[in-house]
Write an enzyme that holds these catalytic residues in place. Structure first.
Site, mmCIF file in Angstrom:
data_model
loop_
_atom_site.group_PDB
_atom_site.id
_atom_site.type_symbol
_atom_site.label_atom_id
_atom_site.label_comp_id
_atom_site.label_asym_id
_atom_site.label_seq_id
_atom_site.Cartn_x
_atom_site.Cartn_y
_atom_site.Cartn_z
ATOM 1 N N SER A 71 0.810 -1.206 0.000
ATOM 2 C CA SER A 71 0.000 0.000 0.000
ATOM 3 C C SER A 71 0.856 1.275 0.000
ATOM 4 O O SER A 71 1.639 1.483 -0.920
ATOM 5 C CB SER A 71 -0.984 -0.052 1.179
ATOM 6 O OG SER A 71 -2.035 0.863 1.025
ATOM 7 N N ASP A 138 -10.304 -5.062 -4.023
ATOM 8 C CA ASP A 138 -9.699 -4.138 -3.042
ATOM 9 C C ASP A 138 -10.674 -2.982 -2.811
ATOM 10 O O ASP A 138 -11.100 -2.316 -3.746
ATOM 11 C CB ASP A 138 -8.357 -3.619 -3.560
ATOM 12 C CG ASP A 138 -7.531 -2.908 -2.484
ATOM 13 O OD1 ASP A 138 -8.114 -2.205 -1.638
ATOM 14 O OD2 ASP A 138 -6.296 -3.049 -2.507
ATOM 15 N N HIS A 165 -7.876 -5.645 0.621
ATOM 16 C CA HIS A 165 -6.632 -4.854 0.596
ATOM 17 C C HIS A 165 -5.421 -5.703 0.981
ATOM 18 O O HIS A 165 -4.364 -5.175 1.297
ATOM 19 C CB HIS A 165 -6.778 -3.632 1.511
ATOM 20 C CG HIS A 165 -5.766 -2.558 1.259
ATOM 21 N ND1 HIS A 165 -5.469 -2.083 -0.005
ATOM 22 C CD2 HIS A 165 -4.950 -1.879 2.118
ATOM 23 C CE1 HIS A 165 -4.518 -1.154 0.093
ATOM 24 N NE2 HIS A 165 -4.187 -1.014 1.352
#
Length: 189
Positions: A71, A138, A165
């Site tokens: 991320s 996601d 995610h």
């Protein structure tokens, strides 16, 4: 000879989050050196502090250096690599659930991480292997943005059908796909 692997966590996470401890243990068992730096103030990250942390933690960037990011850790790594002058050749990276533009789903305080476009060609020219992993479902980072970044980085793209995610909360406390991709990258160098 073992490789040096850096696992860089994202927003709101720590070295003990998600699949990071599992991956670290697997790689150490294979005789690699692994560092999962604690990024400062992960619940309210500042780009300069995160870049400074990488600058202080990453030693001897060379062909035996590999990165796995998640991320916000992904765009942080890309920003860090781009600012190095010269940027030495290094092993490879695997970016997970990554993005490179401001998102309305994230706090606007994170926008500085994505405001400046990264020089992807510079990064591509210094490493032979690049991979991106993203889940089609996601709910934080739109799947298409990870696909776009993968294309910009000329990276291999690995879609995950259902993974959210790709965090511990989504059931990812182990992540064999990353381990397999990284192992293949290390063997082909």
């Amino acid at each position: 000879m073992g490789k040096q692997v850096y696992i860089i966590h994202g927003y709101g996470a720590s070295p003990a989050s998600h699949w990071f401890p599992w991956l670290k243990e697997k790689l150490i068992a294979d005789d690699h050196q692994v560092l999962v730096p604690q990024m400062p103030n992960s619940s309210d990250p500042k780009k300069e502090e995160w870049l400074e942390t990488l600058a202080n933690k990453i030693k001897n960037l060379d062909d035996n250096t590999y990165f796995v990011t998640h991320s916000l850790g992904s765009i942080t790594l890309l920003n860090y690599l781009e600012q190095l002058d010269p940027l030495p050749n290094f092993g490879a990276f695997v970016l997970v659930a990554d993005f490179s533009e401001p998102l309305s789903s994230l706090p606007s305080s994170l926008n500085p991480f994505t405001l400046k476009k990264v020089d992807y060609k510079k990064i591509i020219s210094t490493t032979n292997s690049r991979a991106v992993i993203a889940a089609k479902d996601d709910y934080i980072i739109p799947f298409e943005l990870s696909q776009i970044l993968s294309n910009q980085l000329d990276a291999s793209f690995y879609p995950v059908e259902k993974g959210g995610h790709l965090r511990g909360d989504d059931g990812f406390i182990t992540f064999p796909l990353i381990y397999d991709i990284l192992n293949n990258m290390m063997k082909t160098v």
